[in-house]
Design a protein around this motif. Structure first.
Motif, PDB file in Angstrom:
ATOM      1  N   THR A   1     -15.965-168.381  30.539  1.00  0.00           N
ATOM      2  CA  THR A   1     -15.380-167.198  29.928  1.00  0.00           C
ATOM      3  C   THR A   1     -16.035-166.973  28.576  1.00  0.00           C
ATOM      4  N   HIS A   2     -15.577-165.929  27.889  1.00  0.00           N
ATOM      5  CA  HIS A   2     -16.094-165.556  26.569  1.00  0.00           C
ATOM      6  C   HIS A   2     -14.875-165.188  25.738  1.00  0.00           C
ATOM      7  N   LEU A   3     -14.456-166.072  24.851  1.00  0.00           N
ATOM      8  CA  LEU A   3     -13.212-165.873  24.124  1.00  0.00           C
ATOM      9  C   LEU A   3     -13.347-164.769  23.076  1.00  0.00           C
ATOM     10  N   LEU A   4     -12.294-163.963  22.971  1.00  0.00           N
ATOM     11  CA  LEU A   4     -12.257-162.890  21.976  1.00  0.00           C
ATOM     12  C   LEU A   4     -11.732-163.378  20.632  1.00  0.00           C
ATOM     13  N   GLY A   5     -11.186-164.596  20.613  1.00  0.00           N
ATOM     14  CA  GLY A   5     -10.683-165.173  19.366  1.00  0.00           C
ATOM     15  C   GLY A   5     -10.836-166.676  19.385  1.00  0.00           C
ATOM     16  N   ASP A   6     -10.707-167.304  18.227  1.00  0.00           N
ATOM     17  CA  ASP A   6     -10.664-168.762  18.186  1.00  0.00           C
ATOM     18  C   ASP A   6      -9.436-169.234  18.957  1.00  0.00           C
ATOM     19  N   GLU A   7      -9.531-170.406  19.591  1.00  0.00           N
ATOM     20  CA  GLU A   7      -8.406-170.897  20.382  1.00  0.00           C
ATOM     21  C   GLU A   7      -8.162-172.374  20.107  1.00  0.00           C
ATOM     22  N   PHE A   8      -6.953-172.665  19.646  1.00  0.00           N
ATOM     23  CA  PHE A   8      -6.497-174.035  19.470  1.00  0.00           C
ATOM     24  C   PHE A   8      -5.943-174.512  20.803  1.00  0.00           C
ATOM     25  N   VAL A   9      -6.395-175.687  21.254  1.00  0.00           N
ATOM     26  CA  VAL A   9      -6.000-176.241  22.553  1.00  0.00           C
ATOM     27  C   VAL A   9      -5.368-177.602  22.338  1.00  0.00           C
ATOM     28  N   LEU A  10      -4.146-177.772  22.830  1.00  0.00           N
ATOM     29  CA  LEU A  10      -3.461-179.055  22.813  1.00  0.00           C
ATOM     30  C   LEU A  10      -3.234-179.489  24.255  1.00  0.00           C
ATOM     31  N   VAL A  11      -3.711-180.674  24.610  1.00  0.00           N
ATOM     32  CA  VAL A  11      -3.577-181.178  25.981  1.00  0.00           C
ATOM     33  C   VAL A  11      -2.276-181.974  26.088  1.00  0.00           C
ATOM     34  N   LEU A  12      -1.373-181.505  26.956  1.00  0.00           N
ATOM     35  CA  LEU A  12      -0.111-182.204  27.186  1.00  0.00           C
ATOM     36  C   LEU A  12      -0.237-183.231  28.298  1.00  0.00           C
ATOM     37  N   GLU A  13      -1.011-182.903  29.335  1.00  0.00           N
ATOM     38  CA  GLU A  13      -1.197-183.786  30.482  1.00  0.00           C
ATOM     39  C   GLU A  13      -2.619-183.624  30.999  1.00  0.00           C
ATOM     40  N   GLY A  14      -3.171-184.690  31.600  1.00  0.00           N
ATOM     41  CA  GLY A  14      -4.462-184.597  32.268  1.00  0.00           C
ATOM     42  C   GLY A  14      -5.641-184.629  31.322  1.00  0.00           C
ATOM     43  N   ASP A  15      -6.702-183.927  31.716  1.00  0.00           N
ATOM     44  CA  ASP A  15      -7.937-183.915  30.934  1.00  0.00           C
ATOM     45  C   ASP A  15      -8.654-182.595  31.122  1.00  0.00           C
ATOM     46  N   ILE A  16      -9.502-182.247  30.165  1.00  0.00           N
ATOM     47  CA  ILE A  16     -10.322-181.046  30.271  1.00  0.00           C
ATOM     48  C   ILE A  16     -11.518-181.197  29.336  1.00  0.00           C
ATOM     49  N   THR A  17     -12.650-180.671  29.770  1.00  0.00           N
ATOM     50  CA  THR A  17     -13.873-180.703  28.966  1.00  0.00           C
ATOM     51  C   THR A  17     -14.358-179.279  28.739  1.00  0.00           C
ATOM     52  N   PHE A  18     -14.664-178.965  27.482  1.00  0.00           N
ATOM     53  CA  PHE A  18     -15.189-177.653  27.106  1.00  0.00           C
ATOM     54  C   PHE A  18     -16.630-177.810  26.619  1.00  0.00           C
ATOM     55  N   GLU A  19     -17.433-176.760  26.858  1.00  0.00           N
ATOM     56  CA  GLU A  19     -18.811-176.758  26.351  1.00  0.00           C
ATOM     57  C   GLU A  19     -19.158-175.373  25.827  1.00  0.00           C
ATOM     58  N   GLN A  20     -19.698-175.351  24.613  1.00  0.00           N
ATOM     59  CA  GLN A  20     -20.196-174.120  24.001  1.00  0.00           C
ATOM     60  C   GLN A  20     -21.520-174.424  23.323  1.00  0.00           C
ATOM     61  N   ARG A  21     -22.546-173.662  23.684  1.00  0.00           N
ATOM     62  CA  ARG A  21     -23.882-173.810  23.095  1.00  0.00           C
ATOM     63  C   ARG A  21     -24.366-175.249  23.141  1.00  0.00           C
ATOM     64  N   GLY A  22     -24.116-175.924  24.260  1.00  0.00           N
ATOM     65  CA  GLY A  22     -24.619-177.276  24.457  1.00  0.00           C
ATOM     66  C   GLY A  22     -23.769-178.373  23.842  1.00  0.00           C
ATOM     67  N   ALA A  23     -22.733-178.013  23.085  1.00  0.00           N
ATOM     68  CA  ALA A  23     -21.856-179.003  22.469  1.00  0.00           C
ATOM     69  C   ALA A  23     -20.607-179.170  23.319  1.00  0.00           C
ATOM     70  N   GLN A  24     -20.249-180.416  23.650  1.00  0.00           N
ATOM     71  CA  GLN A  24     -19.097-180.698  24.492  1.00  0.00           C
ATOM     72  C   GLN A  24     -17.928-181.231  23.678  1.00  0.00           C
ATOM     73  N   CYS A  25     -16.730-180.937  24.173  1.00  0.00           N
ATOM     74  CA  CYS A  25     -15.502-181.478  23.601  1.00  0.00           C
ATOM     75  C   CYS A  25     -14.610-181.879  24.769  1.00  0.00           C
ATOM     76  N   ALA A  26     -14.486-183.180  25.028  1.00  0.00           N
ATOM     77  CA  ALA A  26     -13.667-183.693  26.123  1.00  0.00           C
ATOM     78  C   ALA A  26     -12.329-184.144  25.559  1.00  0.00           C
ATOM     79  N   LEU A  27     -11.236-183.615  26.107  1.00  0.00           N
ATOM     80  CA  LEU A  27      -9.901-183.899  25.605  1.00  0.00           C
ATOM     81  C   LEU A  27      -9.029-184.473  26.716  1.00  0.00           C
ATOM     82  N   THR A  28      -8.173-185.429  26.354  1.00  0.00           N
ATOM     83  CA  THR A  28      -7.192-185.976  27.274  1.00  0.00           C
ATOM     84  C   THR A  28      -5.804-185.801  26.663  1.00  0.00           C
TER      85      THR A  28
END
Length: 247
Positions: A67-94
Motif C-alpha cells: 500500500t501507500h500510506l497517506l499519513g504516518d501510522e503508529f502500529v502497536l502489535v497486540l498478538e502475533g507478528d508482522i514485518t513492514f518494509e519501506q525503501r529497503g528498510a525492514q521493521c519486524a514487530l511481535t
C-alpha cells in the motif's frame, strides 16, 4: 481490571475523555473492505473528522500486501507478528512491540503467524520525519522531561523521563516511551490526542462526566482532543505513547 461506568463507543452522546481501546474495539464500526488497499479486517473508533484515526486490525496467517500510506501510522502489535518494509528498510514487530510507518513511501507488509494490531494514522503533522519505518525502543535510555504544571498537581511534583523515537516533520506527531514516579493531577483539558500502552504500573483516570477507569500493564488507552481527565498513580508508571498535538 478496568471498571467503566458508561458506554465509550458512541461519540455523539458522551463526554470526550478517555477510551478503553481493548475493551470497546469489538463494537467499533468495520471499515469497508479494500479501502486504501490496506488490511481488509479493520474496525475504526468513531472520532470527529480530522487528521487522526484509530483502528483495530486483524491480519490473517501468511497474509501480505502493498500500500501507500497517506499519513504516518503508529502500529502497536497486540498478538502475533508482522514485518513492514519501506525503501529497503525492514521493521519486524511481535506482540508487545510498536513502530511508526512513514507517509508517502511504498509499504510492503507480511505476517507469518497472523496479527492483531492497533493503528493510529495521522494525516497532519507536516510530513514524514524519517525515510523508513521506525521501531519504538522500549529499552532506550530515558532523559528528564517536564513534569505536570504545579497548578494542576495535588501533592508532590513527580520525576518524569522521556525518550522520543519518532517526530514528524512539523513536530506535531511524536512517539516514544515515558515514565514517572507516582503523582496525582486534577482534571485537565487535552489539546491533543494520545494513545498510550502501559508497560509498568497502573493509573486511575476520571473524566468530566465522572467516568472512572483504572488501567494496568498491557492496557491501551486513547485520550481524546478536547476531552479531559484527572490522573492518579501510586507506583512507578512506564508507557509507550503516540501523541498528536497540532501547532
Amino acid at each position: 481490571m478496568n471498571e467503566m461506568l458508561a458506554d465509550q463507543v458512541a461519540h455523539t452522546d458522551r463526554v470526550a475523555g478517555f477510551v478503553d481501546v481493548l475493551r470497546t474495539s469489538a463494537e467499533w464500526p468495520p471499515v469497508e473492505p479494500g479501502v486504501d488497499g490496506y488490511f481488509p479486517d479493520r474496525r475504526r473508533l468513531p472520532l470527529p473528522e480530522g487528521p487522526i484515526t484509530l483502528e483495530i486490525a486483524h491480519v490473517q496467517r501468511g497474509a501480505s500486501g502493498r500500500t501507500h500510506l497517506l499519513g504516518d501510522e503508529f502500529v502497536l502489535v497486540l498478538e502475533g507478528d508482522i514485518t513492514f518494509e519501506q525503501r529497503g528498510a525492514q521493521c519486524a514487530l511481535t506482540a508487545g512491540e510498536a513502530g511508526v510507518l512513514v507517509r508517502e513511501r511504498p509499504l510492503d507488509w507480511q505476517s507469518d503467524r497472523g496479527a492483531k494490531l492497533v493503528l493510529v494514522r495521522c494525516t497532519g503533522g507536516g510530513g514524514a520525519g524519517a525515510e523508513g519505518p521506525v521501531r519504538i525502543d522500549q529499552g532506550a535510555p530515558l532523559a528528564p522531561s517536564n513534569p505536570p504544571a504545579p497548578d494542576v498537581l495535588i501533592g508532590p511534583t513527580p520525576e518524569c523521563r522521556n525518550h522520543t523515537d519518532y517526530r514528524s516533520g512539523s513536530g506535531e506527531l511524536v512517539c516514544g516511551t515515558w515514565d514517572s514516579t507516582p503523582y496525582n493531577r486534577r482534571l485537565v483539558t487535552f489539546r491533543h490526542y494520545e494513545l498510550m500502552r502501559l508497560l509498568e504500573g497502573s493509573v486511575t483516570f476520571v473524566d468530566a462526566a465522572g467516568r472512572e477507569g483504572t488501567f494496568g500493564a498491557g492496557d491501551v488507552v486513547l485520550f481524546e482532543q478536547g476531552g479531559g481527565a484527572s490522573w492518579e498513580s501510586r507506583e512507578h508508571v512506564k508507557k509507550i505513547y503516540c501523541t498528536y498535538r497540532p501547532a
